[in-house]
Design a protein around this motif. Structure first.
Motif, short mmCIF file in Angstrom:
data_model
loop_
_atom_site.label_atom_id
_atom_site.label_comp_id
_atom_site.label_asym_id
_atom_site.label_seq_id
_atom_site.Cartn_x
_atom_site.Cartn_y
_atom_site.Cartn_z
N TYR A 1 23.19 44.70 -1.73
CA TYR A 1 23.50 44.81 -3.16
C TYR A 1 23.28 43.44 -3.79
O TYR A 1 23.82 42.44 -3.33
CB TYR A 1 24.95 45.27 -3.35
CG TYR A 1 25.31 45.56 -4.79
CD1 TYR A 1 25.00 46.79 -5.36
CD2 TYR A 1 25.94 44.60 -5.57
CE1 TYR A 1 25.33 47.06 -6.68
CE2 TYR A 1 26.27 44.87 -6.90
CZ TYR A 1 25.96 46.09 -7.44
OH TYR A 1 26.27 46.36 -8.76
N GLU A 2 22.49 43.40 -4.86
CA GLU A 2 22.16 42.11 -5.47
C GLU A 2 23.25 41.67 -6.45
O GLU A 2 23.69 42.46 -7.29
CB GLU A 2 20.82 42.19 -6.21
CG GLU A 2 20.35 40.84 -6.74
CD GLU A 2 19.00 40.91 -7.42
OE1 GLU A 2 18.01 40.58 -6.77
OE2 GLU A 2 18.96 41.33 -8.59
N VAL A 3 23.67 40.41 -6.33
CA VAL A 3 24.71 39.85 -7.18
C VAL A 3 24.31 38.45 -7.62
O VAL A 3 23.34 37.87 -7.12
CB VAL A 3 26.07 39.79 -6.45
CG1 VAL A 3 26.54 41.19 -6.06
CG2 VAL A 3 25.98 38.90 -5.21
N GLU A 4 25.08 37.91 -8.55
CA GLU A 4 24.86 36.54 -9.02
C GLU A 4 25.99 35.65 -8.51
O GLU A 4 27.17 35.97 -8.67
CB GLU A 4 24.83 36.51 -10.55
CG GLU A 4 24.58 35.13 -11.13
CD GLU A 4 24.56 35.13 -12.65
OE1 GLU A 4 24.38 34.05 -13.23
OE2 GLU A 4 24.71 36.22 -13.24
N ALA A 5 25.63 34.56 -7.86
CA ALA A 5 26.65 33.62 -7.38
C ALA A 5 27.39 33.04 -8.57
O ALA A 5 26.80 32.76 -9.62
CB ALA A 5 26.00 32.52 -6.56
N ALA A 6 28.71 32.86 -8.40
CA ALA A 6 29.54 32.35 -9.49
C ALA A 6 30.45 31.26 -8.95
O ALA A 6 30.66 31.13 -7.74
CB ALA A 6 30.36 33.48 -10.12
N GLU A 7 31.03 30.50 -9.86
CA GLU A 7 31.95 29.44 -9.46
C GLU A 7 33.38 29.97 -9.43
O GLU A 7 33.74 30.86 -10.20
CB GLU A 7 31.86 28.27 -10.44
CG GLU A 7 30.51 27.58 -10.43
CD GLU A 7 30.47 26.38 -11.36
OE1 GLU A 7 31.50 26.10 -11.99
OE2 GLU A 7 29.41 25.75 -11.45
N VAL B 1 17.02 33.19 -10.67
CA VAL B 1 17.83 32.04 -10.28
C VAL B 1 19.26 32.47 -9.96
O VAL B 1 19.87 33.25 -10.71
CB VAL B 1 17.83 30.98 -11.40
CG1 VAL B 1 18.75 29.81 -11.03
CG2 VAL B 1 16.42 30.48 -11.66
N ASN B 2 19.75 32.01 -8.82
CA ASN B 2 21.16 32.19 -8.45
C ASN B 2 21.53 33.63 -8.13
O ASN B 2 22.70 34.00 -8.16
CB ASN B 2 22.07 31.67 -9.57
CG ASN B 2 23.34 31.03 -9.02
OD1 ASN B 2 23.32 30.43 -7.94
ND2 ASN B 2 24.43 31.15 -9.75
N HIS B 3 20.54 34.47 -7.83
CA HIS B 3 20.81 35.85 -7.44
C HIS B 3 20.54 36.03 -5.95
O HIS B 3 19.54 35.51 -5.42
CB HIS B 3 19.94 36.82 -8.24
CG HIS B 3 20.42 37.03 -9.64
ND1 HIS B 3 20.35 36.06 -10.62
CD2 HIS B 3 21.02 38.11 -10.23
CE1 HIS B 3 20.85 36.53 -11.74
NE2 HIS B 3 21.26 37.76 -11.54
N ILE C 1 32.29 33.38 -4.29
CA ILE C 1 32.58 34.12 -5.52
C ILE C 1 31.25 34.60 -6.11
O ILE C 1 30.28 33.84 -6.18
CB ILE C 1 33.31 33.24 -6.54
CG1 ILE C 1 34.58 32.64 -5.92
CG2 ILE C 1 33.65 34.04 -7.80
CD1 ILE C 1 35.60 33.66 -5.49
N PHE C 2 31.23 35.86 -6.53
CA PHE C 2 30.00 36.38 -7.13
C PHE C 2 30.32 37.32 -8.28
O PHE C 2 31.44 37.82 -8.42
CB PHE C 2 29.13 37.09 -6.09
CG PHE C 2 29.73 38.33 -5.48
CD1 PHE C 2 29.62 39.57 -6.11
CD2 PHE C 2 30.39 38.27 -4.26
CE1 PHE C 2 30.16 40.72 -5.54
CE2 PHE C 2 30.94 39.42 -3.69
CZ PHE C 2 30.82 40.64 -4.33
N LYS C 3 29.30 37.52 -9.10
CA LYS C 3 29.43 38.38 -10.28
C LYS C 3 28.46 39.54 -10.18
O LYS C 3 27.30 39.36 -9.82
CB LYS C 3 29.15 37.57 -11.55
CG LYS C 3 29.25 38.36 -12.85
CD LYS C 3 29.26 37.44 -14.07
CE LYS C 3 27.98 36.67 -14.21
NZ LYS C 3 27.94 35.86 -15.47
N THR C 4 28.93 40.74 -10.49
CA THR C 4 28.06 41.92 -10.49
C THR C 4 27.40 42.06 -11.86
O THR C 4 27.73 41.35 -12.81
CB THR C 4 28.87 43.18 -10.16
OG1 THR C 4 29.97 43.30 -11.07
CG2 THR C 4 29.41 43.12 -8.73
N LYS C 5 26.48 43.01 -11.96
CA LYS C 5 25.70 43.14 -13.19
C LYS C 5 26.55 43.53 -14.40
O LYS C 5 26.16 43.29 -15.54
CB LYS C 5 24.58 44.17 -12.97
CG LYS C 5 23.54 43.69 -11.97
CD LYS C 5 22.53 44.76 -11.64
CE LYS C 5 21.56 44.28 -10.58
NZ LYS C 5 20.58 45.32 -10.18
#
Length: 208
Positions: free
Chosen positions: A201-207, A152-154, A165-169
């Motif tokens: 590159y896989e990341v997670e969406a962030a607020e 979810v959300n990746h 805006i995104f967050k790395t691992k």
């Protein structure tokens, strides 16, 4: 440090597409490979270490890969092994000799129903000059991701809109910028430093 465990040979089939363990086992047995399954590593999917100071051939593969990615990565490392046996350290790690060995191994696997047609097509598109890693073959990465468990959300960086805006691992937060040639210019929120990210590159969406 990533935890490692030596893979019992009979357990290898659980990581591979059906029917392919019989294709790779002859290499493992003939060369007495010490095969290790690791947890996810950020920078590599697998690696090969040649015999040194009494040790034998060693291959490690990330255990979180889907079966098709695991197979391709394992064959990539087996190609390194075969290249070492033939040439030792007289050739470049990903030179023409390795590319030839990898392509020959892949040709033996493709077209036999072991992998989906889209994965095989992506492999064939680059088989004449294989990338130094699966991560470097962006088209292959896009196709292989279809067979990963859904998270979810990746997303891949390329799937996010500019300014997202995104967050790395490792938990760092970035804002996606414009594409510069093959990579995206992204600014780390905390430090304002700019980094270039691969499109896949896989990341997670962030607020924000």
């Amino acid at each position: 440090m990533a935890a490692k465990q030596e893979a019992p040979l009979h357990a290898l089939a659980a990581y591979l597409p059906a029917g392919t363990s019989e294709e790779v086992m002859p290499f493992i047995l003939e060369y007495k490979v010490h095969l290790t399954i690791t947890r996810e590593r950020q920078s590599i999917l697998g690696d090969y270490r040649h015999p040194y100071d009494g040790s034998g051939h060693r291959i490690s593969i990330n255990g979180n890969l889907n079966p098709y990615a695991f197979l391709i990565t394992l064959l990539h490392e087996i190609a390194h092994l075969v290249t070492w046996v033939k040439y030792a350290n007289r050739v470049a790690a990903h030179g023409k000799e390795w590319k030839h060995e990898f392509a020959e191994i892949l040709r033996h696997i493709i077209g036999r129903g072991f992998m989906p047609t889209d994965v095989e097509a992506a492999i064939m598109a680059g088989i004449h000059s294989p990338a130094a890693s699966s991560c470097a073959d962006e088209n292959l990465m896009r196709v292989l991701r279809r067979y990963d468990p859904q998270k979810v959300n990746h997303f891949f960086v390329e799937q996010l809109p500019e300014g997202a805006i995104f967050k790395t691992k490792d938990g760092r937060i970035f804002r996606k910028g414009a594409r510069i040639r093959k990579r995206f210019r992204c600014e780390e929120i905390a430090t304002k430093r700019v980094y270039l990210f691969s499109p896949v590159y896989e990341v997670e969406a962030a607020e924000a």
